[in-house]
Scaffold this motif. Structure first.
Motif, PDB file in Angstrom:
ATOM      1  N   TYR A  42       6.130  -4.914  -7.015  1.00 54.80           N
ATOM      2  CA  TYR A  42       5.111  -5.140  -8.256  1.00 54.80           C
ATOM      3  C   TYR A  42       5.809  -4.362  -9.616  1.00 54.80           C
ATOM      4  O   TYR A  42       5.857  -3.239  -9.269  1.00 54.80           O
ATOM      5  CB  TYR A  42       3.759  -4.571  -8.102  1.00 54.80           C
ATOM      6  N   PRO A  89      -1.678   5.092   6.108  1.00 53.74           N
ATOM      7  CA  PRO A  89      -2.256   5.390   5.115  1.00 53.74           C
ATOM      8  C   PRO A  89      -2.698   4.363   3.933  1.00 53.74           C
ATOM      9  O   PRO A  89      -1.959   3.460   3.980  1.00 53.74           O
ATOM     10  CB  PRO A  89      -1.797   6.694   4.619  1.00 53.74           C
ATOM     11  N   ASN A  90      -3.872   4.762   2.966  1.00 53.05           N
ATOM     12  CA  ASN A  90      -3.947   3.889   1.939  1.00 53.05           C
ATOM     13  C   ASN A  90      -2.834   3.460   1.159  1.00 53.05           C
ATOM     14  O   ASN A  90      -2.174   4.680   0.893  1.00 53.05           O
ATOM     15  CB  ASN A  90      -5.046   4.487   1.237  1.00 53.05           C
ATOM     16  N   GLY A  91      -2.622   2.556   0.798  1.00 53.04           N
ATOM     17  CA  GLY A  91      -1.502   2.228  -0.189  1.00 53.04           C
ATOM     18  C   GLY A  91      -0.182   2.063   0.625  1.00 53.04           C
ATOM     19  O   GLY A  91       1.034   1.773   0.057  1.00 53.04           O
ATOM     20  N   ALA A  92      -0.128   2.011   1.989  1.00 53.66           N
ATOM     21  CA  ALA A  92       1.113   1.840   2.981  1.00 53.66           C
ATOM     22  C   ALA A  92       1.761   0.572   2.671  1.00 53.66           C
ATOM     23  O   ALA A  92       2.808   0.492   2.993  1.00 53.66           O
ATOM     24  CB  ALA A  92       0.713   2.094   4.179  1.00 53.66           C
ATOM     25  N   GLY A  93       0.939  -0.659   2.295  1.00 52.74           N
ATOM     26  CA  GLY A  93       1.219  -2.075   2.165  1.00 52.74           C
ATOM     27  C   GLY A  93       0.695  -2.787   3.308  1.00 52.74           C
ATOM     28  O   GLY A  93       1.225  -4.064   3.470  1.00 52.74           O
ATOM     29  N   LYS A  94      -0.134  -2.152   4.030  1.00 56.15           N
ATOM     30  CA  LYS A  94      -0.876  -3.170   5.169  1.00 56.15           C
ATOM     31  C   LYS A  94      -1.476  -4.352   4.721  1.00 56.15           C
ATOM     32  O   LYS A  94      -1.017  -5.333   5.355  1.00 56.15           O
ATOM     33  CB  LYS A  94      -1.860  -2.160   5.883  1.00 56.15           C
ATOM     34  N   SER A  95      -2.346  -4.327   3.655  1.00 53.77           N
ATOM     35  CA  SER A  95      -2.948  -5.489   3.377  1.00 53.77           C
ATOM     36  C   SER A  95      -1.955  -6.402   2.536  1.00 53.77           C
ATOM     37  O   SER A  95      -1.708  -7.843   2.844  1.00 53.77           O
ATOM     38  CB  SER A  95      -3.896  -5.363   2.276  1.00 53.77           C
ATOM     39  N   THR A  96      -1.035  -5.945   1.871  1.00 53.14           N
ATOM     40  CA  THR A  96       0.097  -7.029   1.394  1.00 53.14           C
ATOM     41  C   THR A  96       0.901  -7.664   2.602  1.00 53.14           C
ATOM     42  O   THR A  96       1.195  -8.904   2.364  1.00 53.14           O
ATOM     43  CB  THR A  96       1.182  -6.066   0.542  1.00 53.14           C
ATOM     44  N   ARG A 103       8.171  -1.209  -8.761  1.00 54.52           N
ATOM     45  CA  ARG A 103       7.605  -0.717  -7.786  1.00 54.52           C
ATOM     46  C   ARG A 103       7.747  -1.438  -6.442  1.00 54.52           C
ATOM     47  O   ARG A 103       7.307  -2.499  -6.411  1.00 54.52           O
ATOM     48  CB  ARG A 103       6.074  -0.189  -7.985  1.00 54.52           C
ATOM     49  N   VAL A 120       6.640  -2.068  -2.944  1.00 48.26           N
ATOM     50  CA  VAL A 120       5.538  -1.861  -2.064  1.00 48.26           C
ATOM     51  C   VAL A 120       5.657  -2.162  -0.635  1.00 48.26           C
ATOM     52  O   VAL A 120       4.903  -1.740   0.339  1.00 48.26           O
ATOM     53  CB  VAL A 120       4.249  -2.171  -2.502  1.00 48.26           C
TER      54      VAL A 120
HETATM   55  P1  ADP Z   1      -3.041  -0.816   2.062  1.00 49.82           P
HETATM   56  O1  ADP Z   1      -3.505  -2.094   2.523  1.00 49.82           O
HETATM   57  O2  ADP Z   1      -2.005  -0.227   3.151  1.00 49.82           O
HETATM   58  O3  ADP Z   1      -3.983   0.289   1.415  1.00 49.82           O
HETATM   59  P2  ADP Z   1      -1.838  -2.218  -0.139  1.00 49.82           P
HETATM   60  O4  ADP Z   1      -1.076  -3.354   0.665  1.00 49.82           O
HETATM   61  O5  ADP Z   1      -3.196  -2.617  -0.376  1.00 49.82           O
HETATM   62  O6  ADP Z   1      -2.207  -1.189   0.877  1.00 49.82           O
HETATM   63  O7  ADP Z   1      -1.217  -1.783  -1.326  1.00 49.82           O
HETATM   64  C1  ADP Z   1       0.348  -1.405  -1.086  1.00 49.82           C
HETATM   65  C2  ADP Z   1       0.533  -0.864  -2.668  1.00 49.82           C
HETATM   66  O8  ADP Z   1       0.783  -2.234  -3.584  1.00 49.82           O
HETATM   67  C3  ADP Z   1      -0.045   0.028  -3.183  1.00 49.82           C
HETATM   68  O9  ADP Z   1       0.502   0.912  -3.926  1.00 49.82           O
HETATM   69  C4  ADP Z   1      -1.131  -0.977  -4.274  1.00 49.82           C
HETATM   70  O10 ADP Z   1      -1.664  -0.269  -5.405  1.00 49.82           O
HETATM   71  C5  ADP Z   1       0.012  -2.050  -4.444  1.00 49.82           C
HETATM   72  N1  ADP Z   1      -0.516  -3.288  -5.021  1.00 49.82           N
HETATM   73  C6  ADP Z   1      -1.253  -4.087  -4.169  1.00 49.82           C
HETATM   74  N2  ADP Z   1      -1.595  -5.129  -4.805  1.00 49.82           N
HETATM   75  C7  ADP Z   1      -1.128  -5.147  -6.161  1.00 49.82           C
HETATM   76  C8  ADP Z   1      -1.091  -5.892  -7.162  1.00 49.82           C
HETATM   77  N3  ADP Z   1      -1.711  -7.039  -7.066  1.00 49.82           N
HETATM   78  N4  ADP Z   1      -0.474  -5.537  -8.403  1.00 49.82           N
HETATM   79  C9  ADP Z   1       0.247  -4.207  -8.474  1.00 49.82           C
HETATM   80  N5  ADP Z   1       0.044  -3.443  -7.332  1.00 49.82           N
HETATM   81  C10 ADP Z   1      -0.366  -3.759  -6.097  1.00 49.82           C
END
Ligand code: ADP
Length: 340
Positions: A12, A36-43, A15, A17
């Motif tokens: 992004y 942890p939060n922000g690790a990239g799991k949802s992505t 950055r 991710v």
């Molecule tokens: P998790 O599910 O492990 O908490 P995410 O996959 O939600 O982590 O997010 C991973 C990183 O990507 C985070 O730093 C988040 O802020 C960033 N991120 C996720 N979606 C976006 C987006 N649409 N735009 C910018 N940054 C994003």
């Protein structure tokens, strides 16, 4: 192989991710994705669901490259369903919420009823068919969201924190539902979690993400390895100067002579008594030196040319009747290997 990721990155702005050199996800299994939060799991989950595209790198699904064209992607999206952490219900009955996806897919009305009833029964919510979906508790909502996914007959179910915001009783129910649909309907599952206990009771295999990178789960089974040969498709490395391991060249991506760190997933290593052992590639002989029970699984320490830890489900352990001192053979398939 269900998924194979090569040199996958998601960025992004400037950055990064997600940065995954190589990852395979096997078919018919349950994978936990923790970190942890922000690790990239949802992505990563959204990329596996074909809802987001990686910024670079390649994905294969069922051993074929994932197509770029939207029309072809839609065909794959029919096989893979993502259940969000906080599922949004329509302000109508539970039945109509579950029916929605079938309508979109133009399933005839006569077939819809049986499928909806079956899906609601699978999650133990059949008596809620006429209830308002807005009045459900968090746990009930999660179960209806699972029914809404299952009614579509997916091959892969991706769940983002399926038990994060629900009470203990529903957590147990959801875990049991996931276990059953994997065992009985052969649905492959990847779920994210913060909860270490869930990875132990439910997952066949655990992937740990930190700051977008896969990490060895623990220090267990992390080895320094030297690249010995690199071929077009297969390369060979020597673990701890003792064990030779053949791996896909795409996984190693390093020059002859260089050193990498390799993690062998204890839950993905196959083990059998030496007499009944495997004859496949990447097999090692050793002797069991220790057996202990941990969180509903059995941990076996095996002295091979290096010490390797293997974890089995209780039922698999009982089936094999393995004992301390026994001569065993281990098989390390490529889905057990992560380059850290
Ligand atoms: P998790 O599910 O492990 O908490 P995410 O996959 O939600 O982590 O997010 C991973 C990183 O990507 C985070 O730093 C988040 O802020 C960033 N991120 C996720 N979606 C976006 C987006 N649409 N735009 C910018 N940054 C994003």
């Amino acid at each position: 192989m269900l998924y194979q990721l090569n040199h996958l990155q998601k960025t992004y702005g400037n950055r990064t991710v997600l940065d995954i050199p190589f990852l395979t996800i096997g078919s018919g299994k349950i994978y936990a994705l923790q970190g942890p939060n922000g690790a990239g799991k949802s992505t990563l989950l959204h990329i596996l669901a074909f809802l987001q595209r990686p910024s670079s790198g390649a994905i294969q699904y069922n051993n074929r490259p994932v197509p770029a064209a939207e029309a072809q992607l839609n065909r794959l999206r029919r096989q893979v369903v993502l259940v969000d952490q906080n599922p949004i219900m329509f302000s109508t009955t539970v039945y109509k919420n579950v029916e929605f996806g079938l309508k979109i897919r133009a399933v005839p009305r006569q077939q819809r009823r049986a499928r909806i009833e079956q899906a609601l029964a699978l999650v133990g919510m059949e008596q809620f068919a006429t209830a308002s979906a807005f009045k459900l508790s968090g746990g009930e909502t999660q179960r209806v969201a699972l029914a809404r996914a299952l009614v579509l007959d997916p091959k892969v179910l991706l769940c983002d924190e399926p038990t994060a915001s629900i009470d203990t009783e529903n957590q147990t129910a959801v875990i049991e539902i996931l276990r059953r649909i994997n065992a009985e309907n052969n649905i492959s599952i990847v779920f994210t979690t913060h909860d270490r206990r869930q990875t132990d009771v439910l997952a066949h295999q655990t992937l740990s993400l930190n700051q977008g990178r896969l990490t060895g789960n623990t220090n267990e089974n992390v080895f320094l390895a030297r690249i010995e040969t690199t071929g077009e498709t297969v390369s060979r490395c020597i673990l701890a100067d003792r064990i030779s391991l053949s791996l896909p060249t795409a996984l190693i991506a390093a020059q002859v002579g260089s050193r990498i760190q390799v993690h062998l997933d204890p839950c993905a290593i196959l083990i059998a008594a030496r007499t009944a052992g495997f004859t496949a590639n990447n097999t090692f002989d050793g002797r069991i030196t220790r057996i202990s029970a941990e969180n509903g699984r059995v941990r076996l320490q095996v002295a091979a040319a290096v010490d390797i830890c293997v974890r089995l489900s209780m039922s698999e352990y009982r089936r094999q009747k393995l004992m301390v001192g026994e001569e065993v053979r281990l098989h390390v398939g490529e889905d057990a290997v992560t380059v850290v």
